[in-house]
Enzyme design. Sequence first.
Site, PDB file in Angstrom:
ATOM      1  N   CYS A  14      83.509 -21.789  68.038  1.00  0.00           N
ATOM      2  CA  CYS A  14      82.392 -20.874  67.847  1.00  0.00           C
ATOM      3  C   CYS A  14      82.123 -20.196  69.189  1.00  0.00           C
ATOM      4  O   CYS A  14      81.766 -20.872  70.157  1.00  0.00           O
ATOM      5  CB  CYS A  14      81.165 -21.631  67.350  1.00  0.00           C
ATOM      6  SG  CYS A  14      79.797 -20.521  67.026  1.00  0.00           S
TER       7      CYS A  14
ATOM      8  N   CYS B 100      79.848 -12.072  67.195  1.00  0.00           N
ATOM      9  CA  CYS B 100      80.766 -13.138  66.771  1.00  0.00           C
ATOM     10  C   CYS B 100      81.938 -13.270  67.752  1.00  0.00           C
ATOM     11  O   CYS B 100      82.850 -12.431  67.764  1.00  0.00           O
ATOM     12  CB  CYS B 100      81.282 -12.910  65.357  1.00  0.00           C
ATOM     13  SG  CYS B 100      82.119 -14.359  64.680  1.00  0.00           S
TER      14      CYS B 100
HETATM   15  O1  PYC Z   1      80.540 -16.566  67.634  1.00  0.00           O
HETATM   16  O2  PYC Z   1      82.458 -17.375  66.940  1.00  0.00           O
HETATM   17  C1  PYC Z   1      81.279 -17.115  66.777  1.00  0.00           C
HETATM   18  C2  PYC Z   1      80.649 -17.505  65.488  1.00  0.00           C
HETATM   19  C3  PYC Z   1      81.263 -18.057  64.401  1.00  0.00           C
HETATM   20  C4  PYC Z   1      80.271 -18.244  63.441  1.00  0.00           C
HETATM   21  C5  PYC Z   1      79.077 -17.815  63.963  1.00  0.00           C
HETATM   22  N1  PYC Z   1      79.328 -17.376  65.233  1.00  0.00           N
END
Ligand code: PYC
Length: 320
Positions: free
Chosen positions: A94, A244
Amino acid sequence: MRVPAFPTVVRVVDSHTEGEPTRVVVEGWPQPVGDTMAARRDDLADHWDHLRSAVVCEPRGHDAMVGALLTPPVTTGAAAGVIFFNNVGYLGMCGHGTIGVVRTLEHLGRITAGRVLLDTPVGAVSAELAVDGAVTIRNVPSYCHARDVAVEVPGLGRVVGDVAYGGNWFFITHLAEPAVRLDQVDRLGRLTRDIMAALRGQGVTGKDGAEIDHVEVSAPPVRPDADARNFVLCPGGAYDRSPCGTGTSAVMAALHARGALAIGAEWRQESITGSLFTGWLEEQGADLIPCVRGTAHITGETDLRFDAADPFRAGFTAAG
Ligand code: PYC
């Protein structure tokens, strides 16, 4: 029926990374057993899954909350091991969560500015904490698995996208509408859930049959300093408030496979909330290593309590 064991108190530090929350468990959760982080994650899933939902789901958390359990490291020189989890299960890696963990370790006085190594179930991830609080993660090797994969989505028709790995598996697509804006999250959520169901129904997977558990809609940026804006559907049905980290990594790998992003060139990924990660790719032998920089802020320190008489002490979610 066996009554699941609960500690009385679990101590957590909350933060958000570019809008996306991370809850780091620092005390009170019995340590999972295993010599590798993957074995510890499996032990946690087998024996302590009720604590996962208790810590991140309602009424103590919510569906967008990502949890991170700190463990002793498994790699020489690593500061800690980390197992990420959410409202429905476990994440391999994550990106926003790693940035949150680094700021949390700094907040706890366990690290200072400089390089830090963290063990995760998908491999060791290094990060650099700058004196201004920005964190750059050096992610696990990422790659584009398949380009221009088509799925038939009921109500939407033929949707084409790339399947790419950035520490988690992503289907990356573009939609003519709706716009990637906060006032469209309900529609975007419905459409991406339909795409996810179509991927599963039509047997589209990552390498070796790996389940694709994130759908990323890429759109033109709104910020003048960004290259693209995204909406990312996470496995438990929530959307990522940050750009993300693993999704930014997967997008960069997919762009590189198309010849659209050179090694070392900056990619500025905007989220649906308007926050930004800056990324670039490095080469390590045959591997493509994504680097992603962002900032996290500590939002709270809490003792979560688990009263034996509380009917919701194991938490609940509508996500199933
Ligand atoms: O930042 O990799 C990320 C992530 C995955 C799910 C929520 N954030």
